[in-house]
Design an enzyme around this catalytic site. Structure first.
Site, PDB file in Angstrom:
ATOM      1  N   LYS A 168       0.855  -1.283   0.074  1.00 45.58           N
ATOM      2  CA  LYS A 168      -0.034   0.045   0.048  1.00 45.58           C
ATOM      3  C   LYS A 168       0.953   1.435   0.098  1.00 45.58           C
ATOM      4  CE  LYS A 168      -3.647  -2.410   2.405  1.00 45.58           C
ATOM      5  NZ  LYS A 168      -4.362  -2.826   3.593  1.00 45.58           N
ATOM      6  N   GLN A 185      -3.933  -1.833   9.845  1.00 47.08           N
ATOM      7  CA  GLN A 185      -4.169  -3.099   9.335  1.00 47.08           C
ATOM      8  C   GLN A 185      -4.400  -3.954  10.361  1.00 47.08           C
ATOM      9  OE1 GLN A 185      -3.006  -3.666   6.226  1.00 47.08           O
ATOM     10  NE2 GLN A 185      -3.895  -5.618   6.399  1.00 47.08           N
ATOM     11  N   ASP A 188     -10.641   2.948   5.225  1.00 45.38           N
ATOM     12  CA  ASP A 188     -11.152   1.386   5.098  1.00 45.38           C
ATOM     13  C   ASP A 188     -12.724   1.409   5.118  1.00 45.38           C
ATOM     14  OD1 ASP A 188      -9.167  -0.145   4.433  1.00 45.38           O
ATOM     15  OD2 ASP A 188      -8.388  -0.375   6.682  1.00 45.38           O
TER      16      ASP A 188
END
Ligand code: NAP
Length: 312
Positions: free
Chosen positions: A55, A99, A122
């Protein structure tokens, strides 16, 4: 009748999305605005480390500012909340991703709810989940958004289509079902307690498999002409199983021998061919779309937070 099955090229669509994001970033930079993403990595899960690295590399490729916040596996919920509070107030950061999975001692729902909804790239914050539910979202989970964008760009009709989503996770299954519903598909969501799964799946014009079980979806799950999207990312480590799934002369067998594993989806790798109209490969289907949409979400968050509007 044998159908000519078309592979859906997630990689190509992801490249298009990233090129569009990079173009907008160039435009923002000319106005002295640089979108920024912070990735928070707790502990040393090797898979998480690889995901975060990829990412961050994509941010660099697109000209986006990025930061990785690495914390030890012993970090407490309070310590992580402090970091998130810092990032919530950082002027340079438009998007925060934590994460997952987090170590067991950390209260994951509390952490996800602590990220400022405007920076929640997210789409996991309860406010963003609620907005997705009522159709007023700006930030939603990246994997289902990426899939929707691929279906749109591939010209697949969603309005009135029968869509079956196998899997009901908060990350993929549920948001996917909501997005398809907002596009006027008739949506059925299946899970581990669904009775007669093959029969329910055979209703689908569009079948989304997000389960985490190698080759669960076989030919008897597929209606002729179905569009199959395979979200699963599973490792097959046995050479015998690789041979059974891909055929003894497949290059995948060599890969398992040399690397120790090959990646498979939730859909049998050979069964859809000749039955489905289109299918996403694994790898190279859904995976690249997820990262591309993370970049797009960060850009969206940046433009909203910094009140950048299109020039008209
Ligand atoms: P998850 O949280 O484990 O959810 C799996 C879902 O599948 C659950 O709803 C579960 O039902 C259901 N399920 C399990 N066994 C089943 C069975 N035999 N029949 C029907 N349903 C069954 O997984 P996830 O996070 O959604 O991820 C799913 C897969 O997608 C994984 O392989 C993951 O690695 C992959 N993934 C890929 C990407 C990408 O970018 N390519 C992104 C995210 C995830 P219950 O709710 O009843 O337990």
């Amino acid at each position: 009748m044998e159908i000519a099955t078309r592979p859906l090229d997630g990689k190509k669509v992801a490249q298009q999305i990233k090129a569009e994001v990079a173009e907008e970033i160039r435009e923002l930079k000319s106005r002295s605005i640089v979108p920024g993403l912070a990735a928070v990595l707790v502990g040393d899960n090797p898979a998480s480390r690889i995901y975060v690295r990829s990412k961050i590399k994509t941010c660099a490729d697109l000209g986006m500012h990025s930061e990785t916040v690495e914390l030890s596996g012993e970090t407490t919920t309070d310590q992580l909340l402090d970091k998130i509070d810092f990032l919530n107030h950082s002027e340079e950061i438009d998007g925060i991703l934590v994460q997952l999975p987090l170590p067991d001692q950390i209260d994951e729902p509390q952490i996800l709810a602590a990220v400022r909804p405007e920076k929640d790239v997210d789409g996991f914050h309860p406010i963003n989940v609620g907005k997705l539910c009522i159709g007023t979202y700006t930030l939603a989970p990246c994997t289902p958004l990426g899939i929707l964008e691929m279906l749109r760009r591939e010209g697949i009709t969603l309005k009135g289509a029968e869509a079956v989503v196998v899997g009901r996770s908060d990350i993929v299954g549920k948001p996917m079902a909501l997005l398809l519903l907002h596009q006027h598909a008739t949506v059925t969501v299946c899970h581990s307690r669904t009775r007669n799964l093959p029969e329910v799946c055979r209703r689908a014009d569009i079948l989304i498999a997000a389960v985490g079980r190698t080759a669960l979806i076989t030919r008897e799950f597929l209606k002729p002409g179905v569009v199959v999207v395979d979200v699963g990312m599973n490792r097959v480590e046995s050479v015998e199983e690789t041979e059974r799934l891909f055929g003894a002369d497949s290059p995948r067998v060599l890969e398992t021998r040399s690397k120790g594993y090959t990646l498979t989806g939730d859909v049998h790798p050979r069964d859809p061919y000749g039955i489905a109209a289109a299918v996403t490969p694994v790898p190279g289907g859904v995976g690249p779309l997820t990262i591309a949409h993370l970049m797009k979400n960060t850009l969206t968050a940046c433009k909203a937070r910094r009140a950048v509007f299109a020039r008209g």
